[in-house]
Design an enzyme around this catalytic site. Structure first.
Site, PDB file in Angstrom:
ATOM      1  N   GLU A 270       0.855  -1.197   0.000  1.00 50.27           N
ATOM      2  CA  GLU A 270       0.000   0.000   0.000  1.00 50.27           C
ATOM      3  C   GLU A 270       0.889   1.243   0.000  1.00 50.27           C
ATOM      4  OE1 GLU A 270      -3.447   0.706   2.860  1.00 50.27           O
ATOM      5  OE2 GLU A 270      -2.082   2.319   3.457  1.00 50.27           O
TER       6      GLU A 270
ATOM      7  N   ALA B 179     -10.139  10.846   2.830  1.00 47.98           N
ATOM      8  CA  ALA B 179     -11.510  10.517   3.236  1.00 47.98           C
ATOM      9  C   ALA B 179     -12.542  11.450   2.595  1.00 47.98           C
ATOM     10  CB  ALA B 179     -11.640  10.553   4.750  1.00 47.98           C
TER      11      ALA B 179
ATOM     12  N   ARG C 241     -15.897   3.251   3.629  1.00 49.57           N
ATOM     13  CA  ARG C 241     -16.682   4.406   4.059  1.00 49.57           C
ATOM     14  C   ARG C 241     -15.776   5.605   4.308  1.00 49.57           C
ATOM     15  NH1 ARG C 241     -18.657   4.792  10.081  1.00 49.57           N
ATOM     16  NH2 ARG C 241     -16.483   5.461  10.188  1.00 49.57           N
TER      17      ARG C 241
ATOM     18  N   ASP D 234     -13.270   7.771   7.393  1.00 48.86           N
ATOM     19  CA  ASP D 234     -13.569   8.432   8.676  1.00 48.86           C
ATOM     20  C   ASP D 234     -14.090   9.833   8.414  1.00 48.86           C
ATOM     21  OD1 ASP D 234     -12.792   6.379  10.459  1.00 48.86           O
ATOM     22  OD2 ASP D 234     -10.689   6.813   9.999  1.00 48.86           O
TER      23      ASP D 234
ATOM     24  N   ALA E 246     -19.742   1.385   3.833  1.00 52.12           N
ATOM     25  CA  ALA E 246     -19.056   0.770   2.701  1.00 52.12           C
ATOM     26  C   ALA E 246     -19.997  -0.174   1.947  1.00 52.12           C
ATOM     27  CB  ALA E 246     -17.821   0.027   3.190  1.00 52.12           C
TER      28      ALA E 246
ATOM     29  N   TYR F 120     -11.596  -6.025   9.913  1.00 52.08           N
ATOM     30  CA  TYR F 120     -10.921  -5.587  11.136  1.00 52.08           C
ATOM     31  C   TYR F 120     -10.741  -6.748  12.113  1.00 52.08           C
ATOM     32  CZ  TYR F 120     -11.962  -1.108   9.089  1.00 52.08           C
ATOM     33  OH  TYR F 120     -12.009  -0.054   8.207  1.00 52.08           O
TER      34      TYR F 120
ATOM     35  N   HIS G 269     -13.801  -3.125  14.143  1.00 53.04           N
ATOM     36  CA  HIS G 269     -13.732  -1.684  13.871  1.00 53.04           C
ATOM     37  C   HIS G 269     -14.028  -0.940  15.181  1.00 53.04           C
ATOM     38  CE1 HIS G 269     -15.097   2.264  12.424  1.00 53.04           C
ATOM     39  NE2 HIS G 269     -14.220   2.063  11.458  1.00 53.04           N
TER      40      HIS G 269
ATOM     41  N   GLN H 113      -7.318  -4.648   8.424  1.00 48.55           N
ATOM     42  CA  GLN H 113      -6.643  -3.611   9.195  1.00 48.55           C
ATOM     43  C   GLN H 113      -5.353  -4.213   9.746  1.00 48.55           C
ATOM     44  OE1 GLN H 113      -5.728  -0.762   9.735  1.00 48.55           O
ATOM     45  NE2 GLN H 113      -7.536   0.230  10.589  1.00 48.55           N
TER      46      GLN H 113
ATOM     47  N   GLN I  45       5.915   5.900  15.968  1.00 52.85           N
ATOM     48  CA  GLN I  45       4.887   5.390  15.048  1.00 52.85           C
ATOM     49  C   GLN I  45       3.833   4.571  15.787  1.00 52.85           C
ATOM     50  OE1 GLN I  45       6.880   2.998  12.183  1.00 52.85           O
ATOM     51  NE2 GLN I  45       4.979   2.293  11.252  1.00 52.85           N
TER      52      GLN I  45
HETATM   53  P1  FAD Z   1     -17.758   0.405   7.195  1.00 52.78           P
HETATM   54  O1  FAD Z   1     -17.622  -0.946   6.584  1.00 52.78           O
HETATM   55  O2  FAD Z   1     -18.910   1.228   6.777  1.00 52.78           O
HETATM   56  O3  FAD Z   1     -17.764   0.168   8.780  1.00 52.78           O
HETATM   57  C1  FAD Z   1     -17.782   1.254   9.708  1.00 52.78           C
HETATM   58  C2  FAD Z   1     -18.564   0.814  10.942  1.00 52.78           C
HETATM   59  O4  FAD Z   1     -19.943   0.620  10.611  1.00 52.78           O
HETATM   60  C3  FAD Z   1     -18.115  -0.515  11.549  1.00 52.78           C
HETATM   61  O5  FAD Z   1     -18.251  -0.414  12.939  1.00 52.78           O
HETATM   62  C4  FAD Z   1     -19.078  -1.545  10.976  1.00 52.78           C
HETATM   63  O6  FAD Z   1     -19.287  -2.629  11.862  1.00 52.78           O
HETATM   64  C5  FAD Z   1     -20.354  -0.737  10.804  1.00 52.78           C
HETATM   65  N1  FAD Z   1     -21.111  -1.107   9.588  1.00 52.78           N
HETATM   66  C6  FAD Z   1     -20.635  -1.580   8.404  1.00 52.78           C
HETATM   67  N2  FAD Z   1     -21.642  -1.751   7.531  1.00 52.78           N
HETATM   68  C7  FAD Z   1     -22.771  -1.358   8.157  1.00 52.78           C
HETATM   69  C8  FAD Z   1     -24.133  -1.286   7.749  1.00 52.78           C
HETATM   70  N3  FAD Z   1     -24.528  -1.654   6.530  1.00 52.78           N
HETATM   71  N4  FAD Z   1     -25.046  -0.823   8.658  1.00 52.78           N
HETATM   72  C9  FAD Z   1     -24.660  -0.441   9.905  1.00 52.78           C
HETATM   73  N5  FAD Z   1     -23.370  -0.494  10.348  1.00 52.78           N
HETATM   74  C10 FAD Z   1     -22.445  -0.949   9.470  1.00 52.78           C
HETATM   75  N6  FAD Z   1      -9.428   5.489   5.083  1.00 52.78           N
HETATM   76  C11 FAD Z   1      -9.244   6.486   4.198  1.00 52.78           C
HETATM   77  O7  FAD Z   1      -9.688   7.624   4.424  1.00 52.78           O
HETATM   78  N7  FAD Z   1      -8.591   6.280   3.005  1.00 52.78           N
HETATM   79  C12 FAD Z   1      -8.080   5.072   2.672  1.00 52.78           C
HETATM   80  O8  FAD Z   1      -7.492   4.913   1.603  1.00 52.78           O
HETATM   81  C13 FAD Z   1      -8.240   3.988   3.608  1.00 52.78           C
HETATM   82  N8  FAD Z   1      -7.767   2.757   3.330  1.00 52.78           N
HETATM   83  C14 FAD Z   1      -8.002   1.724   4.214  1.00 52.78           C
HETATM   84  C15 FAD Z   1      -7.554   0.435   3.881  1.00 52.78           C
HETATM   85  C16 FAD Z   1      -7.776  -0.640   4.742  1.00 52.78           C
HETATM   86  C17 FAD Z   1      -7.302  -2.009   4.356  1.00 52.78           C
HETATM   87  C18 FAD Z   1      -8.461  -0.428   5.972  1.00 52.78           C
HETATM   88  C19 FAD Z   1      -8.703  -1.574   6.909  1.00 52.78           C
HETATM   89  C20 FAD Z   1      -8.902   0.854   6.309  1.00 52.78           C
HETATM   90  C21 FAD Z   1      -8.684   1.936   5.444  1.00 52.78           C
HETATM   91  N9  FAD Z   1      -9.126   3.228   5.732  1.00 52.78           N
HETATM   92  C22 FAD Z   1      -8.937   4.244   4.824  1.00 52.78           C
HETATM   93  C23 FAD Z   1      -9.786   3.511   7.021  1.00 52.78           C
HETATM   94  C24 FAD Z   1     -11.320   3.360   6.939  1.00 52.78           C
HETATM   95  O9  FAD Z   1     -11.839   4.313   6.068  1.00 52.78           O
HETATM   96  C25 FAD Z   1     -11.876   3.547   8.358  1.00 52.78           C
HETATM   97  O10 FAD Z   1     -11.542   2.447   9.150  1.00 52.78           O
HETATM   98  C26 FAD Z   1     -13.361   3.841   8.457  1.00 52.78           C
HETATM   99  O11 FAD Z   1     -13.642   4.221   9.811  1.00 52.78           O
HETATM  100  C27 FAD Z   1     -14.285   2.681   8.153  1.00 52.78           C
HETATM  101  O12 FAD Z   1     -14.303   2.354   6.827  1.00 52.78           O
HETATM  102  P2  FAD Z   1     -15.023   0.988   6.372  1.00 52.78           P
HETATM  103  O13 FAD Z   1     -15.077   0.966   4.923  1.00 52.78           O
HETATM  104  O14 FAD Z   1     -14.430  -0.162   7.073  1.00 52.78           O
HETATM  105  O15 FAD Z   1     -16.482   1.289   6.986  1.00 52.78           O
END
Ligand code: FAD
Length: 283
Positions: free
Chosen positions: A15, A49, A105, A107, A125, A145, A149, A176, A212
């Protein structure tokens, strides 16, 4: 590309992130040139984000795909976007021949109010994955995660949403970062029981400075095992020793994962090609 990778039992990917300043791009391309010499299966590029710098993600993904001829995966977040924004980025990627995205999704950006965050167009997401699969021909993967998460009520609810991501069409997961493989093995077992059948790629972040660990843990919510905390305490004041110990820790994690049949590894290489090369050599 993705289909070929999905057939294999093991893979190594990296990455990178787009630099914050425009005049740092030349250096970023040099970083990518060096990483390409390690022949990764793919390189993923992070995405701000809020989405305002999405063109930078597209530009770097295009360099990986078209100049280096390595498969690129573009991250895509939806927290600050509407349908049109997402389609624009999807079209930009398609034009550049980049066909694989990590749908997230994201942050809450600092400049977004709580109210705007609560009223976001794509709540999760899962909504982005459904939208991309209905409106584009991109291959879509998603995040997961091992220690849940930070917002999730429980690991089981988080895994239930992971299953929903798979049902919406996610072809692969990238995890993660985690520092204790036992957490990862427990998580994979639970995911398996919940019906996750697509590959889960283990995200490994080498810790090469004691500083870090503070920022990483806060951001990712990952726990730090005593062994790693001891390394930071012991070598924290001695940068080169800390670097070497951090690399050795990551290498041990990867070797153990592979030994246990978890062969898909994604290194959060933080745009550090020398460190990444040292890990690859040790492997
Ligand atoms: P979601 O899957 O939406 O999950 C967020 C929370 O909502 C979780 O607690 C989950 O349990 C809950 N949830 C999920 N789906 C639903 C639903 N349908 N209804 C209700 N609750 C739900 N961030 C950046 O800004 N840019 C990046 O490039 C980036 N790359 C990343 C790469 C990886 C491999 C990882 C693990 C994280 C990355 N992140 C990045 C961080 C990520 O954006 C954050 O962790 C963010 O808080 C959650 O994103 P998500 O897509 O996992 O969210």
């Amino acid at each position: 590309m993705l289909n070929e990778m999905l057939q294999k039992d093991s893979s190594l990917s990296f990455e990178v992130f787009p630099p914050k300043k425009d005049d740092e791009f030349d250096n970023c391309f040099k970083v990518l040139d060096s990483l390409s010499e390690l022949s990764p299966d793919f390189i993923s590029v992070t995405y701000g984000a809020g989405g305002s710098r999405s063109k930078k993600t597209v530009e770097i993904a295009s360099y990986i795909q078209n100049t280096l001829k390595i498969d690129a995966m573009a991250h895509m977040t939806c927290v600050g976007s509407n349908e049109n924004d997402i389609l624009t980025v999807a079209n930009d990627l398609k034009k550049e021949g980049v066909s694989h995205v990590l749908a997230l999704r994201g942050d809450k950006p600092r400049d977004m109010s709580e109210e705007q965050f609560a009223q976001r167009i794509f709540p999760h997401a899962t909504d982005l994955i459904r939208f991309l699969n209905s409106n584009t021909s991109l291959d879509v993967s998603a995040s997961c995660y091992p220690e849940k998460h930070p917002e999730a009520i429980s690991i089981d609810s988080d895994i239930a949403f992971m299953k929903m991501k798979q049902d919406m069409g996610a072809k692969m997961f990238i995890s993660q970062l985690f520092f204790d493989n036992a957490d990862y093995y427990r998580f994979v077992e639970r995911a398996d029981r919940a019906g996750i059948v697509v590959p889960i790629v283990a995200g490994i972040m080498p810790i090469t400075s004691a500083k870090q660990i503070g920022s990483t843990v806060t951001l990712a919510g990952s726990s730090v095992p005593k062994k790693l905390a001891d390394i930071c305490a012991r070598y924290g004041e001695s940068p080169e020793d800390m670097r070497q110990a951090g690399i050795a820790y990551a290498v041990d994690q990867i070797k153990d994962l592979r030994k246990c049949g978890m062969g898909h590894i994604h290194i959060y290489c933080m745009n550090k090609p020398k460190m990444t090369a040292e890990i690859c050599r040790a492997l």
